[in-house]
Design an enzyme around this catalytic site. Structure first.
Site, short mmCIF file in Angstrom:
data_model
loop_
_atom_site.label_atom_id
_atom_site.label_comp_id
_atom_site.label_asym_id
_atom_site.label_seq_id
_atom_site.Cartn_x
_atom_site.Cartn_y
_atom_site.Cartn_z
N TRP A 128 41.42 -2.72 -0.74
CA TRP A 128 41.60 -3.16 0.64
C TRP A 128 42.92 -3.94 0.73
O TRP A 128 43.12 -4.89 -0.03
CB TRP A 128 40.42 -4.04 1.03
CG TRP A 128 40.42 -4.57 2.43
CD1 TRP A 128 40.68 -3.88 3.57
CD2 TRP A 128 40.13 -5.91 2.83
NE1 TRP A 128 40.56 -4.71 4.66
CE2 TRP A 128 40.23 -5.96 4.24
CE3 TRP A 128 39.79 -7.08 2.14
CZ2 TRP A 128 40.00 -7.13 4.96
CZ3 TRP A 128 39.56 -8.24 2.85
CH2 TRP A 128 39.68 -8.25 4.25
N ASP A 209 33.35 -7.92 -4.02
CA ASP A 209 33.46 -7.88 -2.57
C ASP A 209 32.46 -6.84 -2.09
O ASP A 209 32.64 -5.64 -2.30
CB ASP A 209 34.88 -7.50 -2.16
CG ASP A 209 35.11 -7.60 -0.66
OD1 ASP A 209 34.13 -7.73 0.09
OD2 ASP A 209 36.28 -7.53 -0.23
N ALA A 211 31.02 -5.62 1.19
CA ALA A 211 31.15 -5.67 2.65
C ALA A 211 30.35 -4.58 3.35
O ALA A 211 30.26 -4.60 4.58
CB ALA A 211 32.63 -5.54 3.03
N LYS A 244 29.47 -5.28 9.10
CA LYS A 244 29.11 -3.87 9.22
C LYS A 244 27.60 -3.67 9.28
O LYS A 244 27.08 -3.03 10.20
CB LYS A 244 29.70 -3.07 8.04
CG LYS A 244 31.13 -2.64 8.24
CD LYS A 244 32.11 -3.78 8.10
CE LYS A 244 33.56 -3.30 8.21
NZ LYS A 244 34.50 -4.42 8.10
#
Length: 394
Positions: A128, A209, A211, A244
């Site tokens: 990212w 991470d 997400a 999300k």
């Protein structure tokens, strides 16, 4: 002072969004920004979120500050969802943060302020882009490890492990818990085991991470790698986002979660609290309170999980449809990987020139490295995209 400032380079994804808005064509397709959309192009408010907000509206009696770490029920609920039942809660510490990005930033702050001064943060190639942006802004040493094989469109596991064999004790290895952004290619269970073995041998600390939990293979399956590392290794940093999977993007609900020895967790919590105080004092509460309300109520949680599963399955169906359309149009299996990837994103392997041509000729907007947001498609636009790819990409 202000007159001497230089404008920063524009964020490529935000710039792409602006280009899309300014395009007058009715048939344009936005596959750039990472938000889930229904077939009608709407990013919906989930049913359980609406119900939780109504309950908060009816029952909340104050807008006073929460504690520095945020609502304890939020941390407990989200930590349980991520780690499952295999980790002693006494080993954990957590702080609410402004979104998953805030959790990433606070994790790096923790490493910089309280880790080894010379610790290197290892990031996947690609990753990212904001990971790199934050690390550069903080002037932290970074190195990349191989991750995605452009030829096979799969994880380059052997290259990854060969690169990570060079990590030093105390280094931080940044991993994507699931639904890798930007490629959509995930580690297998066997791959996670090999990564855990290597990190244990080298004495490095994983930072995960996560997400997109629930967008790939399901809530538990998507957290399996994170849980394995938390069970096998003495220390783990986890940056989580609710944007999300709860659909509360603008509420900025994130969590920095740490796993350490139980004898140290209390001190870690005090340090995390101090980091929040130094950076933004008390964290946002509305989004975390929505999440805590949902996770703490059996009926709301069941309804949320059902809608999340509908979302996950809709993206898998779009992946399968796109892979099938491309197989028919190209008479090859070149794009079959799209059906195997997970989450919102896949990277096509198109060149920047081909990406630009699809934008100019077909009104299809994707990031320059050919990352496309699967959730930006619907059953009617999949054939349009397949035709553009087939006619444009060599």
């Amino acid at each position: 002072m202000l007159s001497g400032l230089k404008a920063p380079a524009p964020d490529k994804i935000l710039a792409l969004t602006q280009m899309f808005r300014e395009d007058p064509r009715d048939a344009k397709i936005d596959l750039g920004v990472g938000v889930y959309r229904t077939p009608e192009g709407v990013t919906p408010v989930m049913r359980a979120v609406k119900a939780a907000e109504k309950r908060i509206w009816d029952e909340q009696t104050t807008k006073s500050y929460t504690g520095l770490a945020g609502d304890p029920a939020y941390a407990r609920g989200l930590a349980g969802m991520i780690l499952g039942e295999g980790i002693d809660p006494g080993r954990t510490a957590a702080i609410a943060t402004p979104g998953g990005t805030g959790a990433v930033r606070q994790a790096f702050e923790l490493v910089k302020a309280h880790g080894r001064a010379d610790a290197t943060v290892w990031v996947s190639d690609p990753t990212w882009p904001n990971h790199i942006t934050i690390l550069r802004h903080m002037e932290m040493p970074t190195r990349t490890y191989r991750y995605f094989d452009d030829a096979t469109c799969k994880v380059d596991v052997e290259g990854m492990l060969a690169d990570l064999a060079e990590v030093a004790e105390g280094d931080i290895v940044l991993l994507h818990g699931c639904c890798h952004n930007p490629t959509g290619a995930n580690l297998t269970a066997a791959d996670w085991t090999r990564v855990a073995d290597l990190l244990a041998e080298r004495g490095a600390t994983p930072m995960i991470d996560i997400a997109y939990q629930g967008f790939g293979d399901g809530l538990d399956a998507d957290a399996a790698g994170t849980r394995l590392l938390a069970e096998r290794l003495p220390e783990v940093l986890i940056a989580a986002s609710c944007s999300k999977n709860f659909g509360i993007y603008r509420e900025r609900a994130g969590l920095l979660l740490t796993v350490s020895d139980a004898s140290e967790a209390g001190t870690v919590q005090l340090v995390l609290n101090a980091l929040n105080r130094a950076n933004y004092s008390f964290p946002p509460d509305h989004g975390p309170r929505i999440v805590a309300t949902i996770l703490g109520d059996a009926d709301l949680r069941a309804d949320w999980q059902a809608e999340l599963e509908e979302t996950r399955l809709s993206m898998l169906a779009l992946r399968r449809q796109l892979a099938d359309e491309l197989r028919q149009r190209t008479n090859s299996s070149r794009y079959d990987f799209i059906a195997d990837h997970r989450g919102m994103f896949s990277r096509l392997g198109a060149s920047p020139d081909e990406v630009a041509k699809m934008r100019e000729d077909f009104g299809i907007y994707m990031v320059g490295d050919s990352r496309l947001n699967i959730a930006g498609l619907n059953a009617d636009t999949v054939p349009v995209l397949a035709r553009a790819i087939a006619q444009t990409c060599a």
